[in-house]
Design an enzyme around this catalytic site. Structure first.
Site, PDB file in Angstrom:
ATOM      1  N   HIS A 207      -7.025 -11.076  -2.535  1.00  0.00           N
ATOM      2  CA  HIS A 207      -7.095 -12.099  -3.590  1.00  0.00           C
ATOM      3  C   HIS A 207      -5.970 -11.938  -4.607  1.00  0.00           C
ATOM      4  O   HIS A 207      -5.432 -12.922  -5.097  1.00  0.00           O
ATOM      5  CB  HIS A 207      -8.466 -12.034  -4.294  1.00  0.00           C
ATOM      6  CG  HIS A 207      -8.755 -10.672  -4.867  1.00  0.00           C
ATOM      7  ND1 HIS A 207      -9.105  -9.599  -4.075  1.00  0.00           N
ATOM      8  CD2 HIS A 207      -8.735 -10.198  -6.134  1.00  0.00           C
ATOM      9  CE1 HIS A 207      -9.290  -8.529  -4.827  1.00  0.00           C
ATOM     10  NE2 HIS A 207      -9.060  -8.861  -6.092  1.00  0.00           N
TER      11      HIS A 207
ATOM     12  N   HIS B  65      16.497   2.618   8.320  1.00  0.00           N
ATOM     13  CA  HIS B  65      16.234   4.051   8.506  1.00  0.00           C
ATOM     14  C   HIS B  65      14.845   4.329   9.082  1.00  0.00           C
ATOM     15  O   HIS B  65      14.681   5.276   9.837  1.00  0.00           O
ATOM     16  CB  HIS B  65      16.352   4.793   7.169  1.00  0.00           C
ATOM     17  CG  HIS B  65      17.769   4.925   6.686  1.00  0.00           C
ATOM     18  ND1 HIS B  65      18.192   5.963   5.891  1.00  0.00           N
ATOM     19  CD2 HIS B  65      18.869   4.146   6.891  1.00  0.00           C
ATOM     20  CE1 HIS B  65      19.491   5.821   5.624  1.00  0.00           C
ATOM     21  NE2 HIS B  65      19.916   4.721   6.207  1.00  0.00           N
TER      22      HIS B  65
ATOM     23  N   ARG C 247      20.050   9.355  14.377  1.00  0.00           N
ATOM     24  CA  ARG C 247      19.249  10.388  13.700  1.00  0.00           C
ATOM     25  C   ARG C 247      17.942   9.816  13.158  1.00  0.00           C
ATOM     26  O   ARG C 247      16.937  10.529  13.065  1.00  0.00           O
ATOM     27  CB  ARG C 247      20.060  11.032  12.569  1.00  0.00           C
ATOM     28  CG  ARG C 247      20.368  10.111  11.397  1.00  0.00           C
ATOM     29  CD  ARG C 247      21.344  10.733  10.420  1.00  0.00           C
ATOM     30  NE  ARG C 247      21.520   9.932   9.208  1.00  0.00           N
ATOM     31  CZ  ARG C 247      22.251   8.832   9.137  1.00  0.00           C
ATOM     32  NH1 ARG C 247      22.859   8.367  10.212  1.00  0.00           N
ATOM     33  NH2 ARG C 247      22.372   8.160   7.992  1.00  0.00           N
TER      34      ARG C 247
ATOM     35  N   ARG D  58       1.202  -7.859  -8.430  1.00  0.00           N
ATOM     36  CA  ARG D  58       1.060  -7.568  -9.858  1.00  0.00           C
ATOM     37  C   ARG D  58       2.243  -6.737 -10.364  1.00  0.00           C
ATOM     38  O   ARG D  58       2.244  -6.297 -11.515  1.00  0.00           O
ATOM     39  CB  ARG D  58      -0.270  -6.845 -10.126  1.00  0.00           C
ATOM     40  CG  ARG D  58      -1.480  -7.743  -9.871  1.00  0.00           C
ATOM     41  CD  ARG D  58      -2.799  -6.980  -9.989  1.00  0.00           C
ATOM     42  NE  ARG D  58      -3.925  -7.879  -9.743  1.00  0.00           N
ATOM     43  CZ  ARG D  58      -5.176  -7.487  -9.507  1.00  0.00           C
ATOM     44  NH1 ARG D  58      -5.461  -6.190  -9.476  1.00  0.00           N
ATOM     45  NH2 ARG D  58      -6.138  -8.367  -9.289  1.00  0.00           N
TER      46      ARG D  58
ATOM     47  N   ARG E 269      13.772  10.930  13.698  1.00  0.00           N
ATOM     48  CA  ARG E 269      12.805  11.122  12.608  1.00  0.00           C
ATOM     49  C   ARG E 269      11.571  10.233  12.783  1.00  0.00           C
ATOM     50  O   ARG E 269      10.435  10.656  12.519  1.00  0.00           O
ATOM     51  CB  ARG E 269      13.504  10.860  11.268  1.00  0.00           C
ATOM     52  CG  ARG E 269      14.562  11.927  10.987  1.00  0.00           C
ATOM     53  CD  ARG E 269      15.617  11.500  10.027  1.00  0.00           C
ATOM     54  NE  ARG E 269      16.691  12.494   9.955  1.00  0.00           N
ATOM     55  CZ  ARG E 269      17.860  12.288   9.359  1.00  0.00           C
ATOM     56  NH1 ARG E 269      18.126  11.130   8.798  1.00  0.00           N
ATOM     57  NH2 ARG E 269      18.778  13.229   9.336  1.00  0.00           N
TER      58      ARG E 269
ATOM     59  N   CYS F 111      -0.935  -7.042  -1.768  1.00  0.00           N
ATOM     60  CA  CYS F 111      -2.135  -6.907  -2.606  1.00  0.00           C
ATOM     61  C   CYS F 111      -1.649  -6.811  -4.044  1.00  0.00           C
ATOM     62  O   CYS F 111      -0.518  -7.230  -4.339  1.00  0.00           O
ATOM     63  CB  CYS F 111      -3.013  -5.734  -2.169  1.00  0.00           C
ATOM     64  SG  CYS F 111      -2.310  -4.087  -2.383  1.00  0.00           S
ATOM     65  N   GLY F 112      -2.471  -6.300  -4.942  1.00  0.00           N
ATOM     66  CA  GLY F 112      -2.058  -6.260  -6.353  1.00  0.00           C
ATOM     67  C   GLY F 112      -0.854  -5.355  -6.552  1.00  0.00           C
ATOM     68  O   GLY F 112       0.156  -5.731  -7.145  1.00  0.00           O
TER      69      GLY F 112
ATOM     70  N   ILE G  31      -0.085  -0.983  -2.733  1.00  0.00           N
ATOM     71  CA  ILE G  31      -0.387   0.401  -2.342  1.00  0.00           C
ATOM     72  C   ILE G  31      -1.553   0.445  -1.348  1.00  0.00           C
ATOM     73  O   ILE G  31      -1.425   0.986  -0.241  1.00  0.00           O
ATOM     74  CB  ILE G  31      -0.700   1.271  -3.581  1.00  0.00           C
ATOM     75  CG1 ILE G  31       0.524   1.364  -4.502  1.00  0.00           C
ATOM     76  CG2 ILE G  31      -1.138   2.673  -3.146  1.00  0.00           C
ATOM     77  CD1 ILE G  31       0.241   2.004  -5.864  1.00  0.00           C
ATOM     78  N   GLY G  32      -2.671  -0.132  -1.736  1.00  0.00           N
ATOM     79  CA  GLY G  32      -3.857  -0.049  -0.873  1.00  0.00           C
ATOM     80  C   GLY G  32      -3.625  -0.692   0.481  1.00  0.00           C
ATOM     81  O   GLY G  32      -3.996  -0.135   1.529  1.00  0.00           O
TER      82      GLY G  32
HETATM   83  O1  LIG Z   1      -3.739  -3.532  -5.518  1.00  0.00           O
HETATM   84  C1  LIG Z   1      -4.735  -3.455  -4.860  1.00  0.00           C
HETATM   85  C2  LIG Z   1      -4.985  -2.312  -3.930  1.00  0.00           C
HETATM   86  O2  LIG Z   1      -3.940  -1.376  -3.965  1.00  0.00           O
HETATM   87  C3  LIG Z   1      -5.795  -4.488  -4.983  1.00  0.00           C
HETATM   88  O3  LIG Z   1      -5.213  -5.759  -4.938  1.00  0.00           O
HETATM   89  C4  LIG Z   1      -6.512  -4.287  -6.294  1.00  0.00           C
HETATM   90  O4  LIG Z   1      -7.092  -2.991  -6.324  1.00  0.00           O
HETATM   91  C5  LIG Z   1      -7.588  -5.354  -6.496  1.00  0.00           C
HETATM   92  O5  LIG Z   1      -8.195  -5.130  -7.746  1.00  0.00           O
HETATM   93  P1  LIG Z   1      -9.282  -6.114  -8.342  1.00  0.00           P
HETATM   94  O6  LIG Z   1     -10.445  -6.123  -7.392  1.00  0.00           O
HETATM   95  O7  LIG Z   1      -9.630  -5.497  -9.688  1.00  0.00           O
HETATM   96  O8  LIG Z   1      -8.663  -7.481  -8.457  1.00  0.00           O
END
Ligand SMILES: O=C(CO)[C@H](O)[C@H](O)COP(=O)(O)O
Length: 150
Positions: free
Chosen positions: A11, A100, A134, A111, A138, A67-68, A71-72
């Site tokens: 979202h 690489h 190379r 975000r 890796r 995502c925001g 990372i996730g």
């Molecule tokens: O960046 C994120 C994962 O890494 C998600 O988009 C984020 O955690 C969503 O947060 P929320 O439910 O508070 O909108």
């Protein structure tokens, strides 16, 4: 070569996904949208899994996940064997991720960066080529680590 991409977002990444899709449309690049399709709250691992499996199975050349923070969704995608998802918020990293690391998924955080930069990052990622040599050694070692855990 005509590229085919898999794209997905949670979202928080929905709006940026739509902007990236518009950019891909302008460039005539084919893609499949794996959702989500609104700003209603959802769980990024579900989207990451579907895109990563489709890329791993060879149905698509590359994936784009948002995502925001990026990372996730990149952590989740990297749980799929054979996936090298790279979180990039600058064009240098996006180019290096291909050259690489032979990354097969680009992850971004909606975000963190704006639409203009995100589209430039997509272009850098897509236009770069894996350099092999190379770097291949890796990348092979990354997959050896993956296979140690069977
Ligand atoms: O960046 C994120 C994962 O890494 C998600 O988009 C984020 O955690 C969503 O947060 P929320 O439910 O508070 O909108």
């Amino acid at each position: 070569m005509k590229l085919k991409l898999a794209i997905g977002a949670d979202h928080a990444g929905f709006r940026l996904k739509e902007a990236v899709k518009k950019h891909l449309d302008k460039r005539g690049i084919e893609y499949k949208d794996f959702g989500t399709y609104s700003e209603e709250s959802c769980d990024y691992p579900d989207i990451a899994r579907d895109v990563a499996i489709a890329v791993k199975n060879g149905e698509f050349d590359f994936g784009i996940l948002i995502c925001g923070t990026g990372i996730g969704i990149s952590i989740a995608a990297n749980k799929i064997k054979g996936i090298r998802a790279a979180l990039c918020h600058d064009t240098f990293s996006a180019k290096a991720a291909r050259a690489h690391n032979n990354a097969n998924i680009l992850a971004m955080g909606a975000r963190v960066i704006g639409e203009g930069l995100a589209c430039e990052i997509v272009d850098s990622f897509l236009s770069a080529q894996f350099e092999g040599g190379r770097h291949q050694r890796r990348v092979d070692k990354i997959h050896e680590i993956e296979n140690m855990q069977d």
